[in-house]
Design a protein around this motif. Sequence first.
Motif, PDB file in Angstrom:
ATOM      1  N   LEU A  36     -30.804  28.194 -19.664  1.00 45.17           N
ATOM      2  CA  LEU A  36     -31.440  28.628 -18.421  1.00 45.17           C
ATOM      3  C   LEU A  36     -32.471  27.615 -17.959  1.00 45.17           C
ATOM      4  CD1 LEU A  36     -32.146  32.474 -18.747  1.00 45.17           C
ATOM      5  CD2 LEU A  36     -30.410  31.336 -17.354  1.00 45.17           C
ATOM      6  N   ASN A  37     -33.194  27.034 -18.914  1.00 46.76           N
ATOM      7  CA  ASN A  37     -34.265  26.086 -18.591  1.00 46.76           C
ATOM      8  C   ASN A  37     -34.213  24.936 -19.583  1.00 46.76           C
ATOM      9  OD1 ASN A  37     -36.666  24.695 -18.173  1.00 46.76           O
ATOM     10  ND2 ASN A  37     -37.884  26.546 -17.850  1.00 46.76           N
ATOM     11  N   GLU A  38     -33.903  23.766 -19.096  1.00 43.23           N
ATOM     12  CA  GLU A  38     -33.766  22.596 -19.968  1.00 43.23           C
ATOM     13  C   GLU A  38     -35.098  22.144 -20.555  1.00 43.23           C
ATOM     14  OE1 GLU A  38     -31.836  19.589 -17.738  1.00 43.23           O
ATOM     15  OE2 GLU A  38     -29.865  20.564 -17.790  1.00 43.23           O
ATOM     16  N   ASN A  39     -36.209  22.656 -20.029  1.00 43.38           N
ATOM     17  CA  ASN A  39     -37.526  22.238 -20.501  1.00 43.38           C
ATOM     18  C   ASN A  39     -38.029  23.067 -21.678  1.00 43.38           C
ATOM     19  OD1 ASN A  39     -37.848  20.217 -18.481  1.00 43.38           O
ATOM     20  ND2 ASN A  39     -38.321  21.825 -16.995  1.00 43.38           N
ATOM     21  N   ILE A  40     -37.249  24.050 -22.110  1.00 40.58           N
ATOM     22  CA  ILE A  40     -37.645  24.883 -23.240  1.00 40.58           C
ATOM     23  C   ILE A  40     -37.008  24.338 -24.509  1.00 40.58           C
ATOM     24  CG2 ILE A  40     -37.556  27.189 -24.269  1.00 40.58           C
ATOM     25  CD1 ILE A  40     -37.409  28.337 -21.439  1.00 40.58           C
ATOM     26  N   ASP A  41     -37.826  24.011 -25.487  1.00 41.61           N
ATOM     27  CA  ASP A  41     -37.315  23.549 -26.772  1.00 41.61           C
ATOM     28  C   ASP A  41     -37.002  24.755 -27.660  1.00 41.61           C
ATOM     29  OD1 ASP A  41     -37.522  20.826 -26.196  1.00 41.61           O
ATOM     30  OD2 ASP A  41     -39.619  20.755 -26.871  1.00 41.61           O
ATOM     31  N   TYR A  42     -35.807  24.802 -28.192  1.00 45.47           N
ATOM     32  CA  TYR A  42     -35.420  25.870 -29.113  1.00 45.47           C
ATOM     33  C   TYR A  42     -34.600  25.255 -30.242  1.00 45.47           C
ATOM     34  CZ  TYR A  42     -30.749  25.643 -27.093  1.00 45.47           C
ATOM     35  OH  TYR A  42     -29.512  25.203 -26.679  1.00 45.47           O
TER      36      TYR A  42
END
Length: 230
Positions: A36-42
Amino acid sequence: MNLENQIYVRKSCRDYLDGEIDIKIIHEFIANAKVLNENIDYYYEILTPDKLNIRTPWKSPYYLALFSEKRDNYLENIGFVFQQLCLFMQSIGIGSCWVGMASLKKRNPDFVIVISFGKSNNMTREISQFKRKKLSDISDTEDERLVPAQLAPSAINSQPWYYKHVGDGFDVYQAKQNFLKRQVLKKWNPIDVGISLAHMYVANPDSFEFFTKSGFEDIKGYTYTGSIKI
């Protein structure tokens, strides 16, 4: 790869067989899953039951522990990414279940939730066996395009998503639960909304787009999550 048909037969699996799984294909799928959001690190770890505190009456041979940095929509992003994986595993004979009643024995502040998985002979059902809200209860206008979202799994089957038609897409909301339910579902319901969005993406892989905006309608009893085009 077309995973849409898995939406209409998948059920949360709590009955597993012994047997090894080729973990490499799981790594490969996750590496290419849409976010959904490429800026979230998981990130994630594949664990055996002895690494977890499990409070369910059943266990599986494998568990996927999910971790994320805490940013806007990080819980929705976890649900979105890893429900795609659940549908993929279903397509190759691997059952799965989102497990809120499990935690790591070794504490990690990035920990979010666990998914159990393993080979199974009991992981499908007929569409008539789904117990879900009516389309008119999850949207401002009954719309068959929302059946994939309607069939998404959720914590204690709370089905907290609501889709409002806007232009060529939808504004997506999460239901505000009462005080008692909120104590149980405050962390899980955003994941549930992400799971429903994953179903919408899988059903519309070429046109799906998620974004947030400031100009949305306030709906009593709901909080705004984001918007989609399909």
